[in-house]
Motif scaffolding. Structure first.
Motif, PDB file in Angstrom:
ATOM      1  N   LEU A  35      -6.108  10.310  -6.764  1.00  7.33           N
ATOM      2  CA  LEU A  35      -5.330   9.132  -7.792  1.00  7.33           C
ATOM      3  C   LEU A  35      -5.011   8.418  -6.347  1.00  7.33           C
ATOM      4  N   LEU A  36      -4.668   6.842  -6.658  1.00  9.68           N
ATOM      5  CA  LEU A  36      -4.323   6.441  -6.036  1.00  9.68           C
ATOM      6  C   LEU A  36      -2.548   5.989  -6.286  1.00  9.68           C
ATOM      7  N   ILE A  37      -1.694   6.526  -5.713  1.00  9.29           N
ATOM      8  CA  ILE A  37      -0.264   6.186  -5.603  1.00  9.29           C
ATOM      9  C   ILE A  37       0.205   4.908  -4.906  1.00  9.29           C
ATOM     10  N   GLN A  38       0.267   3.124  -5.707  1.00  8.72           N
ATOM     11  CA  GLN A  38       1.380   2.703  -5.178  1.00  8.72           C
ATOM     12  C   GLN A  38       2.881   2.861  -4.061  1.00  8.72           C
ATOM     13  N   TRP A  39       3.512   2.645  -3.559  1.00  6.72           N
ATOM     14  CA  TRP A  39       4.846   2.438  -3.035  1.00  6.72           C
ATOM     15  C   TRP A  39       5.283   1.442  -2.633  1.00  6.72           C
ATOM     16  N   GLN A  71      -4.790   8.383   3.087  1.00  8.48           N
ATOM     17  CA  GLN A  71      -4.527   7.272   3.922  1.00  8.48           C
ATOM     18  C   GLN A  71      -4.207   6.357   2.941  1.00  8.48           C
ATOM     19  N   CYS A  72      -3.318   4.937   3.185  1.00  5.62           N
ATOM     20  CA  CYS A  72      -2.832   4.106   3.034  1.00  5.62           C
ATOM     21  C   CYS A  72      -2.921   3.194   3.684  1.00  5.62           C
ATOM     22  N   VAL A  73      -2.942   1.927   2.833  1.00  9.46           N
ATOM     23  CA  VAL A  73      -3.072   0.886   3.570  1.00  9.46           C
ATOM     24  C   VAL A  73      -1.953  -0.395   2.832  1.00  9.46           C
ATOM     25  N   LEU A  74      -2.066  -1.457   3.070  1.00  8.43           N
ATOM     26  CA  LEU A  74      -0.958  -2.817   2.701  1.00  8.43           C
ATOM     27  C   LEU A  74      -1.934  -3.318   1.615  1.00  8.43           C
ATOM     28  N   GLN A  75      -1.130  -3.544   0.614  1.00  9.15           N
ATOM     29  CA  GLN A  75      -2.173  -3.981  -0.106  1.00  9.15           C
ATOM     30  C   GLN A  75      -1.431  -5.387  -0.778  1.00  9.15           C
ATOM     31  N   PRO A  89       6.656   3.076   9.864  1.00 13.26           N
ATOM     32  CA  PRO A  89       7.613   5.048  10.642  1.00 13.26           C
ATOM     33  C   PRO A  89       7.050   5.138   8.637  1.00 13.26           C
ATOM     34  N   ILE A  90       7.254   4.979   7.864  1.00 11.54           N
ATOM     35  CA  ILE A  90       7.740   5.728   6.222  1.00 11.54           C
ATOM     36  C   ILE A  90       6.475   6.074   5.789  1.00 11.54           C
ATOM     37  N   ILE A  91       5.094   5.144   6.025  1.00 13.16           N
ATOM     38  CA  ILE A  91       4.256   5.200   6.102  1.00 13.16           C
ATOM     39  C   ILE A  91       3.001   5.924   6.713  1.00 13.16           C
ATOM     40  N   LYS A 140       3.941  -4.245  -0.877  1.00 15.12           N
ATOM     41  CA  LYS A 140       3.030  -2.446  -1.346  1.00 15.12           C
ATOM     42  C   LYS A 140       2.465  -1.861  -0.284  1.00 15.12           C
ATOM     43  N   TYR A 141       2.206  -0.910  -0.610  1.00 14.67           N
ATOM     44  CA  TYR A 141       1.049   0.141  -0.064  1.00 14.67           C
ATOM     45  C   TYR A 141       0.127   0.587  -0.908  1.00 14.67           C
ATOM     46  N   VAL A 142      -0.769   0.695  -1.481  1.00 15.37           N
ATOM     47  CA  VAL A 142      -1.659   1.770  -1.792  1.00 15.37           C
ATOM     48  C   VAL A 142      -2.253   2.990  -0.655  1.00 15.37           C
ATOM     49  N   CYS A 143      -1.855   4.506  -1.384  1.00 15.43           N
ATOM     50  CA  CYS A 143      -1.846   6.156  -0.515  1.00 15.43           C
ATOM     51  C   CYS A 143      -3.078   6.163  -1.517  1.00 15.43           C
ATOM     52  N   GLN A 144      -4.046   6.457  -1.017  1.00 13.03           N
ATOM     53  CA  GLN A 144      -5.135   7.468  -1.177  1.00 13.03           C
ATOM     54  C   GLN A 144      -5.142   8.601  -0.798  1.00 13.03           C
TER      55      GLN A 144
END
Length: 145
Positions: free
Chosen positions: A119-123, A94-98, A44-46, A111-115
């Motif tokens: 730029l890409l952001i890592q959560w 989009q965000c994907v599980l890294q 839900p956060i993603i 860790k998720y990477v959001c496009q």
């Protein structure tokens, strides 16, 4: 001849010590279902991050833990920083599980990477298996990973 004897002697000494290794595994490993539950806690956060509702995402992440939720100033600041990332790097596409890892069967690191447009952001999320269920206990993000 001396080299062969020395090698054989060392091998004979090493084998019994390996056979008698009584070291127990210290870190307990989670099962696949635990990872699934940890990911479900973060999903839900993603979804809120993908909807660019950054302050809501941070508040929702902290809502399961009274200790985490009590850090109001830090959470407000983190939400503002996340909003600034959207302003600077563009909308979230989009965000994907890294990756997913664990400390023990009680703490998970997702860790998720959001496009974004530019730029890409890592959560990063820590999810703890507490008596009340899977609980997010820490959130951070970075554009330098």
């Amino acid at each position: 001849m001396k080299r062969i004897f020395l090698s054989a002697a060392l091998a004979a000494v090493a084998v019994p010590s390996i056979a008698q290794d009584t070291t127990r595994e210290i870190v307990s490993k989670p099962d696949a279902a635990d990872f699934t539950r940890a990911e479900a806690a973060v999903a839900p956060i993603i979804a809120l991050i993908e909807a660019e509702k950054m302050q809501e995402a941070i508040q929702a992440a902290a809502s399961g833990s009274p200790l985490f939720a009590s850090k109001r100033a830090e959470l407000t600041s983190l939400g503002g920083q996340a909003r600034s990332a959207v302003d600077v790097y563009g909308p979230v596409e989009q965000c994907v599980l890294q990756s997913r890892d664990y400390t023990t069967e009680l703490r998970f690191h997702l860790k998720y990477v959001c496009q974004h447009r530019d730029l890409l952001i890592q959560w990063k999320f820590n999810v703890d298996k507490l008596p009340g269920g899977m609980t997010i206990t820490n959130v951070s993000f970075s554009d330098t990973f």
